[in-house]
Scaffold this motif. Structure first.
Motif, short mmCIF file in Angstrom:
data_model
loop_
_atom_site.label_atom_id
_atom_site.label_comp_id
_atom_site.label_asym_id
_atom_site.label_seq_id
_atom_site.Cartn_x
_atom_site.Cartn_y
_atom_site.Cartn_z
N LEU A 150 0.83 -1.19 0.00
CA LEU A 150 0.00 0.00 0.00
C LEU A 150 0.87 1.25 0.00
O LEU A 150 1.86 1.32 0.72
CB LEU A 150 -0.91 0.01 1.24
CG LEU A 150 -1.92 1.14 1.37
CD1 LEU A 150 -2.91 1.11 0.20
CD2 LEU A 150 -2.67 1.03 2.69
N VAL A 151 0.49 2.22 -0.82
CA VAL A 151 1.23 3.48 -0.87
C VAL A 151 1.01 4.29 0.40
O VAL A 151 0.10 4.02 1.19
CB VAL A 151 0.83 4.30 -2.11
CG1 VAL A 151 1.22 3.59 -3.39
CG2 VAL A 151 -0.68 4.62 -2.10
N ASP A 152 1.83 5.31 0.60
CA ASP A 152 1.75 6.14 1.80
C ASP A 152 0.80 7.32 1.65
O ASP A 152 0.57 8.05 2.61
CB ASP A 152 3.15 6.64 2.16
CG ASP A 152 4.07 5.50 2.55
OD1 ASP A 152 3.97 5.04 3.70
OD2 ASP A 152 4.86 5.05 1.70
N GLY A 153 0.25 7.49 0.46
CA GLY A 153 -0.73 8.56 0.26
C GLY A 153 -1.15 8.63 -1.19
O GLY A 153 -0.42 8.18 -2.09
N ILE A 154 -2.35 9.18 -1.41
CA ILE A 154 -2.89 9.33 -2.76
C ILE A 154 -3.36 10.77 -2.93
O ILE A 154 -4.13 11.28 -2.10
CB ILE A 154 -4.07 8.37 -3.00
CG1 ILE A 154 -3.62 6.91 -2.80
CG2 ILE A 154 -4.64 8.55 -4.41
CD1 ILE A 154 -4.76 5.91 -2.86
N PHE A 155 -2.90 11.42 -4.00
CA PHE A 155 -3.32 12.78 -4.34
C PHE A 155 -4.28 12.71 -5.52
O PHE A 155 -3.98 12.07 -6.53
CB PHE A 155 -2.11 13.65 -4.69
CG PHE A 155 -1.26 14.01 -3.51
CD1 PHE A 155 -1.41 15.24 -2.88
CD2 PHE A 155 -0.29 13.12 -3.03
CE1 PHE A 155 -0.61 15.58 -1.80
CE2 PHE A 155 0.50 13.45 -1.95
CZ PHE A 155 0.34 14.68 -1.32
N ILE A 156 -5.42 13.40 -5.40
CA ILE A 156 -6.45 13.32 -6.43
C ILE A 156 -6.73 14.72 -7.00
O ILE A 156 -6.90 15.68 -6.24
CB ILE A 156 -7.75 12.70 -5.88
CG1 ILE A 156 -7.47 11.23 -5.51
CG2 ILE A 156 -8.90 12.80 -6.87
CD1 ILE A 156 -8.64 10.51 -4.91
N THR A 157 -6.80 14.79 -8.33
CA THR A 157 -7.02 16.09 -8.97
C THR A 157 -8.49 16.50 -9.03
O THR A 157 -8.82 17.66 -8.84
CB THR A 157 -6.47 16.10 -10.41
OG1 THR A 157 -7.11 15.05 -11.16
CG2 THR A 157 -4.96 15.91 -10.43
N HIS A 158 -9.40 15.53 -9.29
CA HIS A 158 -10.81 15.89 -9.43
C HIS A 158 -11.70 14.66 -9.56
O HIS A 158 -11.21 13.53 -9.62
CB HIS A 158 -11.01 16.81 -10.64
CG HIS A 158 -10.74 16.20 -11.97
ND1 HIS A 158 -9.52 15.66 -12.32
CD2 HIS A 158 -11.53 16.04 -13.07
CE1 HIS A 158 -9.56 15.21 -13.56
NE2 HIS A 158 -10.77 15.41 -14.04
N ALA A 159 -13.01 14.90 -9.59
CA ALA A 159 -14.00 13.83 -9.55
C ALA A 159 -14.50 13.43 -10.93
O ALA A 159 -15.70 13.44 -11.20
CB ALA A 159 -15.17 14.22 -8.65
N HIS A 160 -13.58 13.06 -11.82
CA HIS A 160 -13.93 12.39 -13.07
C HIS A 160 -13.41 10.96 -13.00
O HIS A 160 -12.41 10.68 -12.33
CB HIS A 160 -13.36 13.14 -14.28
CG HIS A 160 -14.14 14.37 -14.62
ND1 HIS A 160 -13.66 15.36 -15.44
CD2 HIS A 160 -15.39 14.78 -14.23
CE1 HIS A 160 -14.57 16.33 -15.56
NE2 HIS A 160 -15.62 15.99 -14.83
N ILE A 161 -14.08 10.04 -13.69
CA ILE A 161 -13.98 8.62 -13.37
C ILE A 161 -12.56 8.05 -13.39
O ILE A 161 -12.25 7.15 -12.62
CB ILE A 161 -14.88 7.78 -14.28
CG1 ILE A 161 -14.46 7.88 -15.76
CG2 ILE A 161 -16.33 8.16 -14.09
CD1 ILE A 161 -15.15 6.86 -16.65
N GLY A 162 -11.69 8.57 -14.25
CA GLY A 162 -10.35 8.01 -14.32
C GLY A 162 -9.44 8.46 -13.22
O GLY A 162 -8.32 7.95 -13.09
N HIS A 163 -9.90 9.39 -12.37
CA HIS A 163 -9.01 10.03 -11.42
C HIS A 163 -9.27 9.69 -9.96
O HIS A 163 -8.43 9.97 -9.12
CB HIS A 163 -9.06 11.55 -11.62
CG HIS A 163 -8.69 11.97 -13.01
ND1 HIS A 163 -7.44 12.41 -13.35
CD2 HIS A 163 -9.41 11.97 -14.16
CE1 HIS A 163 -7.39 12.68 -14.65
NE2 HIS A 163 -8.59 12.42 -15.16
N TYR A 164 -10.44 9.11 -9.66
CA TYR A 164 -10.73 8.80 -8.26
C TYR A 164 -11.40 7.45 -8.04
O TYR A 164 -11.38 6.92 -6.92
CB TYR A 164 -11.61 9.89 -7.64
CG TYR A 164 -13.07 9.77 -7.97
CD1 TYR A 164 -13.96 9.18 -7.08
CD2 TYR A 164 -13.58 10.23 -9.19
CE1 TYR A 164 -15.31 9.05 -7.38
CE2 TYR A 164 -14.92 10.10 -9.49
CZ TYR A 164 -15.78 9.51 -8.59
OH TYR A 164 -17.12 9.38 -8.89
#
Length: 324
Positions: free
Chosen positions: A115-129
């Motif tokens: 498991l990674v130590d953190g996840i950064f998300i740009t926005h709520a479109h299907i490929g990103h979250y």
């Protein structure tokens, strides 16, 4: 100009399949068993949200991929390896998160940690979250994975199922970011989100500035058009060492069955004009990413891909490494 567009359309319809290439588009190429000893960015995915092959696509660019799948066509994501602290961070939680996370933790020399130590998300479109779903009880049942999001994105995940179940079940721990406020990951690494104009149905959209021990990078996988952003992308490129930027479409001609105005992105041919005044050194900082399945540059041997390289730019490929 008419002949030019006809050529592009013909190239797209003809073939978009993968071919081997000797072109060097990055600092290094990884192997599955390779471990990275220097703080670096790793390209884990390059394709637009719906992937490649694309659902219900009957074009030549997808036909062969349905019969012969390839791990080289994964949804857009970057990995960050903090070599000094043996930590890894994922940018975007894509539908391909299983392979991407495994690749990143292996390259990051994290032993048995998966498991990674953190996840950064740009926005709520299907490929990103939507890859967050694999952290839930039906899959990994992760414990308190840090997920870095902007305020609207945080509310979206907390208030809407099934994502709210990840929060209430403490599979993920939401960390709220603020525009232009750095997130300090270590003494030498910081991540700064910045707002960009995009289709913000459920959340705001951000890009990230990734600052490492020696170098910095921009990550802007989605933006409507460069000229409507309050910042000057040309100046932003000059300030960094790498710029991973939205290249969803090569031109508007490749989408002939939908209203291109409803899915605005900077075409690569428009970016050529935007970045025309940059020096060759600065152009070489630009790494195009986030390709629609119709984009001919996915074929490394295509004339469009060769034109990108000839003009001094780079094309993101899975397993490319960029030292920070």
């Amino acid at each position: 100009m008419k002949k030019y567009y006809l050529f592009i359309l013909f190239a797209i319809l003809a073939s978009c399949t993968e071919k081997p290439s000797s072109q060097n588009t990055s600092e290094k190429q990884t192997k599955n068993t390779h471990q990275i000893e220097t703080t670096s960015i790793v390209v884990l995915g390059t394709v637009q949200d719906a992937g490649s092959p694309h659902i219900a696509c009957t074009r030549a660019c997808c036909a062969d991929l349905f019969d012969h799948p390839t791990t080289k066509r994964q949804v857009v994501s970057l990995g960050l390896i903090d070599a000094d602290n043996k930590k890894t961070y994922l940018f975007e939680a894509t539908p391909d998160i299983s392979r991407q996370m495994k690749k990143l933790t292996t390259l990051g020399n994290q032993g048995e940690r998966e498991l990674v130590d953190g996840i950064f998300i740009t926005h709520a479109h299907i490929g990103h979250y939507t890859g967050l779903m694999y952290l839930g009880k039906e899959a990994m049942d992760a414990r308190s994975t840090p997920v870095y999001v902007m305020p609207r994105m945080k509310n979206f995940l907390r208030e809407n199922g099934p994502w709210s179940q990840l929060v209430s079940g403490e599979n993920i721990l939401l960390h709220e970011m603020q525009n232009e406020m750095p997130v300090q990951l270590s003494d030498q690494i910081e991540i700064t989100p910045f707002l960009v104009p995009h289709r913000n149905e459920y959340s705001e959209t951000v890009g990230f500035k990734i600052k490492g021990p020696a170098k910095t990078a921009l990550f802007i996988p989605d933006i409507n058009k460069w000229d409507i952003w309050e910042k000057d992308i040309v100046e932003e490129v000059r300030k960094v060492d790498y710029a991973f930027v939205d290249a969803t479409f090569f031109s508007g001609e490749e989408i002939n069955h939908r209203d291109i105005g409803q899915i605005p992105h900077p075409f690569i041919i428009e970016s050529f004009e935007t970045f025309e005044g940059l020096s060759m050194e600065d152009k070489n900082k630009i790494i195009f990413i986030h390709f629609n399945h119709t984009n001919p540059v996915l074929n490394q041997e295509s004339e469009e891909a060769q034109l990108v390289i000839k003009k001094g730019y780079r094309i993101a490929r899975i397993d490319d490494i960029f030292e920070l």
